[in-house]
Motif scaffolding. Structure first.
Motif: not given
Lengths: 139, 139, 139
Positions: A71-80, A82-90
């Motif tokens: 689950v790499p961070e800063d994936d450009p496919r993520f829309a969520h 707002l809280e940073g590139g580690d939020d959606m992977p979290g």
């Protein structure tokens, strides 16, 4: 039969696992109950629980590194984002592990295996204060 | 209200799932309880639990093969390799599945769906004797 | 101490998450219990449970899209394909998320975190009627 509700906080230092086994074991002792089930519940969606090997720290490091590759961070496919590139992977890492664990206790002791520890797994890069709700039910 | 603690062992034959549904159902019957929750807890960190389709064996084989592709053995990036190339993948597969399951029962019967079975999932290549702790709480 | 068993159905509209938080909270209220644990159990093997962020819908959409990329449909390596190309991926997604969750309640209220919601996650493309068994144990 009785039920004992407790809650505690864990200060994390960014990504990684924090062992909470002894805090959970103490909650069982404080309840005064001998036989039953301890429910451990993580009240967050970007950290999670896991019952993992607690002898060799490299096992946890390998597990964390593997999940970071999945689950790499800063994936450009993520829309969520707002809280940073580690939020959606979290959130994803949380969904792949556990929010609640139910652990039997007998003789006033958690029935964990020899190598099992209970861990809060912080998935965010920054330190956080996390809250764990626990409930002991038994007699 | 009462609580009944039991423990049983499962002999695995290396990687794969072993169905433990009937052993769990028998534990509920032996408890004498009619309505409540059965907690099933796996006391290991390189095998795990899953509630899976128990009709068509190819569904389990596909699931096992998929997870083996996701978590290849002998990955040179692993540091925790003392027990062999299947040990660290075993911990990862465990973390991605479940250590505990909580299954309601009513009328003395587990409330599983028509196609659900409870499985112990061995992730190591060699046969192992695994211990499952179970706790029935109810009335 | 008492136990209250309930069951409810959820109509899904194909792949995606359906929030069931309020239904679970209402089950606790109906039980009349103040302190205890609510067990939520999904009686199926191609849908699952997850406790996820319930504020920003893009977080759930990102999670769903990520899991769809991890477990692509119509994989020619699957043998269990009788029900279609989304069936085996549904079992895999179920195994990677949760069948049961144990959620403490106190003061008659589920002890969820601020951003947590309980979701039934449908993994099949077609709409289904899904059954959730719940059991409240407490006092």
């Amino acid at each position: 039969m009785a039920v004992h509700h407790q809650e505690f906080t864990v200060a994390t230092r960014g990504q990684g696992m924090v062992e909470i086994t002894e805090t959970c074991a103490a909650a069982v002792r404080r309840s005064g109950l001998r036989t039953g089930v301890l429910t451990v519940f993580c009240r967050h969606t970007s950290c999670s629980l896991v019952v993992m090997e607690n002898a060799d720290p490299t096992a946890r490091r390998d597990l964390e590194a593997w999940l970071n590759r999945l689950v790499p961070e800063d994936d450009p496919r993520f829309a969520h984002t707002l809280e940073g590139g580690d939020d959606m992977p979290g959130h994803i890492k949380m969904a792949l592990t556990r929010t609640s664990e139910s652990i039997p206790f007998a003789g006033g002791r958690l029935q964990l295996g020899t190598w099992q520890g209970i861990f809060l797994w912080e998935h965010r890069r920054a330190p956080h204060t996390r809250t764990i709700a626990i409930m002991a039910i038994g007699e």
